[in-house]
Design an enzyme around this catalytic site. Structure first.
Site, PDB file in Angstrom:
ATOM      1  N   GLY A 245       0.849  -1.189   0.000  1.00 53.00           N
ATOM      2  CA  GLY A 245       0.000   0.000   0.000  1.00 53.00           C
ATOM      3  C   GLY A 245       0.880   1.232   0.000  1.00 53.00           C
ATOM      4  N   SER A 246       0.401   2.323   0.607  1.00 53.35           N
ATOM      5  CA  SER A 246       1.206   3.551   0.605  1.00 53.35           C
ATOM      6  C   SER A 246       0.606   4.584   1.541  1.00 53.35           C
ATOM      7  CB  SER A 246       1.277   4.169  -0.806  1.00 53.35           C
ATOM      8  OG  SER A 246       1.767   3.257  -1.747  1.00 53.35           O
ATOM      9  N   ASN A 247       1.446   5.557   1.902  1.00 54.49           N
ATOM     10  CA  ASN A 247       1.004   6.797   2.551  1.00 54.49           C
ATOM     11  C   ASN A 247       1.366   7.968   1.654  1.00 54.49           C
ATOM     12  OD1 ASN A 247       0.406   5.375   4.980  1.00 54.49           O
ATOM     13  ND2 ASN A 247       2.499   5.653   5.701  1.00 54.49           N
TER      14      ASN A 247
END
Length: 801
Positions: A245-247
């Site tokens: 995923g990611s921020n």
């Protein structure tokens, strides 16, 4: 340059049919050029490497830029790329046998080689590549051909005995081959499918009509109870692996106090294999000057910055496919009936070469099927109905019909302002499965966008088009994923007046937000990209609204609020490049901040004995971070994981004292319930966690740096942070990162990290150096200008052909 919408639409209408028409196609090798411009055949590039081996590629044209990129990435990652091209060509069984699996997980998982081969030969065959190529503009094709030529040049040098000591895993392998543009395009098509068909490799390759004697009784719907927990949200998301995923945080001028914006990009992506990031800088004077990261094998930058624009991506919650139930013709399980008309399935006879135990090759042939929607899919292994004599299931994948994805990324590379960037997002609507945040020079706004390729299934369709019973069960297990009735054209995907692709939403029905405060995404939906400006009213297939956010999302917004409220112990109440670089790696643990005090009151009072007493003492003194010197972080992690497992087994048990409140979504739910059942699970989880750590020989008072290491083979580099499910914003799978701003009157200012380093070759000097810098939290001031590059220059290579 890009093609007009109308021409793209017409071609896309037939792309899926073309993609699965060939039964036994030639995989790899050259094909005729489908673009009007003559193919470029001569290339020249300069590759200047700076600190950490980052290549800065300068060329006179796009072909040369691709040429330099292809050569540089082969120099760093030859064996990983060569193995991947075998995979995408459907040739793993030929070289590695049918039963083995890829050594590292990618977006398509690690299916047995034979299943991977049938999958890619079905969906990325030569017809699919030719149709995809037909839609690409000349400059993108020049870049692609150059990339193939540069990669192939390095392969030929290795095969000629050059670069001694490098790439020991593949330099003498039969499967190390040169490539052409089609191999690169096949890689791009495969990457397009990361959040859709690639999650269902074995389900697609095992879909077979029932044998006559085994045909099930004719029924068009199955009991809801058949829907298994095996069909969960992870099966419909990228990677199917925790931590992918990611921020991203993008601050507008109101939050920086300068009237200019600031961007933080933080993917949590693959640390090994072909789907990991590669950092580079490409310059074609007057046309292109872009730095950032590409997913290996893609010739353009997919996330980065130039001197006017910077952007980041996070995996979106929108679904990129739907399932359809087909009503089969009585007595013929390979014909379905739609609006009373018989529709024969298309049969694809595919032959794969397989290496036996004696190393001899033999052919394995399988017939796979597709409907007008797409490939047939076998859901029986997930507790859902299989292919019976009455009904069968098929998958329609919006990104199997999407030819604009890499045109869209390439257009972002060349954007000249935030307005230009936003306009390109709405023009192409080609981004396949990620949210985007962006900022621009001399612009106080920050952009959040989920303007992406999404099946046009408005909520108004569901009442009449969900398969009765089973459709609701699937939606309950995988929010936003509809199982639709394929027996009626009324249940086909819709098309908006502004759709860039038939059957998908136009930008007017997709969420985006411009804010002078901030926007953020941590893989929850678009809803709270800014909690003060919630986005609402969008179709459920895009994402949920008014729902409890993940602990990582709540930690991310808390970090922002603490910064802007002066509550984080740093100076001032504004966001700057310096303090954001500090904050985003501070490894705060949200679950500990919220629940540790209550947990300790439950498990440490009255005072326990032995190891549990020591664990109580360790956790009481722990600073609630996952930094390398933190003592107690691993104890909390073991406890939290045990507790979440127990709670998942008792979904009716509410662990919180204060329930979720959509009016206070960052701070709720909160507090540990005093319910006796919850308290018992907390005590059991604590005892089991402590016992397990003792069994594993892990000291309770160890620092995190003593027990948690980077995953690079042959290296043990201490790693801070933890899992997002525990409430870490600083996630273990941090990969490429950048913090970018545009100081007034100065060139772009960017700080970067690449946690897994540039090279996957242990013989490379750049195999672990960037990883060590990441472990030390040493951000790299990226050299973007000519003067900065020359000041940090390590080597220069001139190549041409």
């Amino acid at each position: 340059m890009h093609l007009p919408f109308q021409r793209r639409r017409l071609t896309q209408l037939s792309l899926l049919a073309i993609a699965v028409t060939l039964s036994a196609c030639k995989i790899g090798g050259s094909s005729s050029d489908n673009n009007d411009a003559p193919a470029q055949t001569s290339y020249k590039a300069t590759i200047e490497r700076t600190t950490f081996g980052i290549p800065h590629i300068t060329a006179d044209d796009m072909g040369g830029a691709g040429y330099g990129h292809g050569y540089a990435i082969a120099e760093d990652n030859l064996c990983v790329l060569a193995d991947a091209f075998v995979t995408f060509n459907g040739e793993r069984s030929r070289y590695f046998g049918p039963d083995a699996q890829a050594a590292t997980m990618g977006t398509f998982g690690t299916p047995p080689n034979l299943e991977a081969d049938f999958f890619f030969r079905l969906l990325t065959n030569q017809e699919a590549v030719s149709a995809f190529k037909q839609e690409q503009p000349d400059d993108l094709m020049e870049l692609t051909r150059g990339f193939a030529a540069g990669y192939s040049r390095y392969v030929e040098e290795i095969q000629d005995g050059e670069h001694a000591g490098r790439h020991a895993d593949c330099r003498n392998a039969e499967w190390l081959q040169t490539i052409d543009e089609d191999d690169v395009l096949r890689r791009l098509i495969a990457l397009n499918l990361a959040a859709s068909s690639a999650n269902w490799v074995t389900e697609i390759t095992s879909a077979q009509p029932p044998a006559p004697a085994a045909a099930a009784a004719r029924t068009l719907s199955a009991p809801v109870a058949q829907a298994s927990q095996a069909l969960d949200a992870d099966r419909a998301a990228v990677g199917r692996e925790e931590g992918i995923g990611s921020n991203t945080l993008a601050f507008g001028g109101d939050s920086t106090g300068t009237g200019r914006s600031l961007l933080f990009a933080n993917p949590h992506w693959y640390l090994l294999g072909v789907d990991r990031f590669y950092q580079l800088h490409m310059t074609v004077p007057g046309k292109l000057d872009i730095s950032g990261a590409s997913i290996m094998g893609a010739p353009m930058v997919l996330m980065g910055f130039n001197d006017n624009i910077a952007w980041a991506h996070t995996v979106s919650t929108a679904r990129r496919f739907t399932l359809y139930q087909l009503q089969l013709k009585a007595g013929d399980p390979t014909t379905y009936v739609k609006d009373g008309v018989d529709q024969p399935l298309t049969a694809h006879e595919i032959t794969v070469q397989v290496m036996g135990d004696d190393s001899n090759l033999s052919d394995v042939t399988r017939t796979l099927y597709s409907s007008e929607y797409g490939p047939m899919i076998n859901l029986s292994g997930l507790g859902l109905p299989g292919w019976s004599s009455a009904a069968a299931y098929t998958l329609r994948d919006a990104n199997l019909e999407n030819t604009r994805a890499f045109q869209n990324f390439f257009a972002f590379d060349q954007a000249e302002s935030l307005d230009d960037f936003y306009a390109k997002a709405k023009e192409y609507v080609g981004i396949p499965w990620v949210n985007t945040t962006a900022i621009g020079r001399d612009d106080a706004r920050a952009l959040y966008s989920d303007i992406t390729v999404v099946p046009n299934v408005p909520d108004s369709m569901l009442a009449g088009c969900l398969v009765p019973g089973l459709g609701q069960a699937v939606l309950g297990l995988v929010p936003g994923l509809p199982l639709l009735d394929g027996s009626r054209a009324a249940c086909d995907w819709k098309t908006d007046t502004d759709s860039a692709q038939p059957g998908t939403f136009g930008p007017g029905n997709l969420p985006s937000l411009l804010s002078t405060a901030y926007v953020a995404n941590m893989n929850d939906s678009y809803w709270l990209s800014n909690p003060e400006q919630p986005l609402t009213g969008y179709a459920g297939i895009i994402g949920r609204e008014d729902y409890a956010q993940s602990l990582r999302t709540r930690m991310g917004h808390t970090l922002v609020r603490d910064r802007l409220n002066s509550a984080d112990g740093l100076n001032g109440a504004l966001a700057s490049s310096e303090n954001i670089r500090d904050i985003t790696l501070n490894s705060r643990n949200y679950s500990a901040e919220q629940f540790k005090t209550q947990v300790l009151a439950t498990v440490c009072d009255p005072e326990p004995a032995g190891a549990e007493l020591q664990a109580c003492q360790v956790l009481s003194a722990w600073d609630n971070t996952g930094n390398l010197d933190a003592v107690g972080a691993h104890v909390w992690t073991a406890f939290w994981e045990a507790l979440q497992t127990k709670l998942a087994a008792q979904p009716a048990l509410n662990p919180y004292a204060v329930p979720f409140d959509a009016n206070d979504p960052i701070n709720t739910p909160r507090g540990l319930s005093s319910d006796a059942g919850v308290q018992t699970l907390v005590q059991q989880s604590f005892s089991e966690a402590v016992a397990q750590l003792q069994t594993d020989g892990v000291a309770l008072d160890a620092t995190l740096g003593e027990v948690q290491f980077y995953l690079k083979p042959g290296e043990q580099i201490p790693q801070y942070g933890g899992e997002g499910s525990e409430g870490y914003f600083t996630v273990l799978r941090n990969s490429y990162m950048h913090v970018v701003e545009f100081p007034e009157g100065e060139p772009v200012s960017a700080y970067t990290l690449l946690s897994h380093s540039q090279s996957s070759d242990p013989a490379s000097p750049n195999y672990a150096d960037y990883t060590e810098a990441y472990s030390d939290k040493q951000w790299h001031r990226f050299p973007f200008t000519r003067e900065q590059i020359e000041a940090e220059l390590v080597s220069t290579t001139e190549i041409s052909q």
